[in-house]
Design a protein around this motif. Sequence first.
Motif, PDB file in Angstrom:
ATOM      1  N   VAL A 166      30.183  65.661  18.826  1.00  7.25           N
ATOM      2  CA  VAL A 166      28.571  65.199  19.894  1.00  7.25           C
ATOM      3  C   VAL A 166      27.186  65.656  19.456  1.00  7.25           C
ATOM      4  O   VAL A 166      26.860  65.440  18.216  1.00  7.25           O
ATOM      5  N   CYS A 167      26.895  65.139  20.533  1.00 12.95           N
ATOM      6  CA  CYS A 167      25.080  64.846  20.219  1.00 12.95           C
ATOM      7  C   CYS A 167      24.194  65.572  21.420  1.00 12.95           C
ATOM      8  O   CYS A 167      24.665  66.416  21.776  1.00 12.95           O
ATOM      9  N   ALA A 266      23.501  70.284  20.729  1.00 10.21           N
ATOM     10  CA  ALA A 266      23.727  69.681  21.802  1.00 10.21           C
ATOM     11  C   ALA A 266      23.948  71.190  22.639  1.00 10.21           C
ATOM     12  O   ALA A 266      23.867  70.597  23.789  1.00 10.21           O
TER      13      ALA A 266
END
Length: 414
Positions: A166-167, A266
């Motif tokens: 995830v970013c 995130a």
Amino acid sequence: MGQVRTGPLLVDCEDVAWFRDQADGARGAAAALGRRTGLGERRTAELGLAVAELVTNLAKHSVDGSLLLRAVRTADTAGVEVVVVDSGPGMVDVPAARLDGVSTVGTLGIGLGAIGRLADVFDVHSRPGHGTVQLARFWPHPVPRDLSGREPAVGGLTRPISGERVCGDAWATRIDPHSPEGDTGETGAPARTPSAPGAAHATPSATSWAALTGLASPAPAPGLSRSPVRPRESSRTVPVRAAVAGPGQGVMVMLCDGLGHGPMAALAGQAAVQAFRTSDSRLPEQAMRDIHRALRGTRGAAVAVARIEPDNGRLLFCGIGNITAALITSTTRNNLLSHPGIVGHQTHVPRTYEHPLPAHGALVMHSDGLTERWTPADLSGLLTHRATVLATGLMRQAGTRRDDASVVVAKELW
């Protein structure tokens, strides 16, 4: 038949997965995403064929190549977008390479030509010695009238740091709710479907990211914090006291960099996107206040918000934290001012600055997952391509890989 909108087209993007040396995984993920987005069996098969050609070309020709697979949508329609980027050796003659029968490795040479016929949009930029960027977009057929022949005015992408799925970076865009008619689809990435702290209700299930991608909200985990940042100056910066939205169309663009990386970052990015999308604020500083409230209780973030007013030839900007923003042309770069602080924690009073829109230019914003030491010359030829292709080329050129990275570009609005 429904009325065809004539305002700027904005699409919502969800970066699903990056693939490196995973050809089979990319093909399988493309087929699954095509079914989830409702492309239909035939269109999904065509998407799979195009992805197979792209990953084959990566294996044969590329250096440090990657493929991004993501869902795209408007308020009514969902599709799939494929972005491919590599660092060399590039193509000397792109139009010739797209002709059937052209090959440099002794194959039939039908790859690029076939992809161009299969995709609704296919854009290629290549620079010898620097690499290639390719964008292919697939909508359901027949393509809805609202989408036929129209290109999103804002494009971007995110990439998590190596080892994360995830970013913490995210971006979004929307039409000013008080502007004249235009598509009101909002753009963002990589906000996962469940609500984050301070977020409003989830997107309707008909085109929700849970239905399209099957991705769940990231679980909490410890992360890293960032050291203080310095303000960015521009000799052309004009502070605006008691700023007022101008007449005509207004397009709002937001970029958020959640502190650190991983699931907790995130969540901060998701909260910022939700707050921005549901806010009715017309000015960047007002939107910043809404995001600041939404990020309380999260790790916090660096955030930048811009309002583009094409009819008035100006851009209004408010930035807090380490976000690089600039108005660029093929030969110039005008940096926009961003103050130190952490949105959601301790910040300066948000302040709006005004800038003239340069002719034939673009707005570029990116997180500190990219170095700011790039020049317009590094983007040679990219300004004539689609916004997402320009964003991808900049990420290839300036990405550091030591942090989450994101770029958002607005162009051809003025």
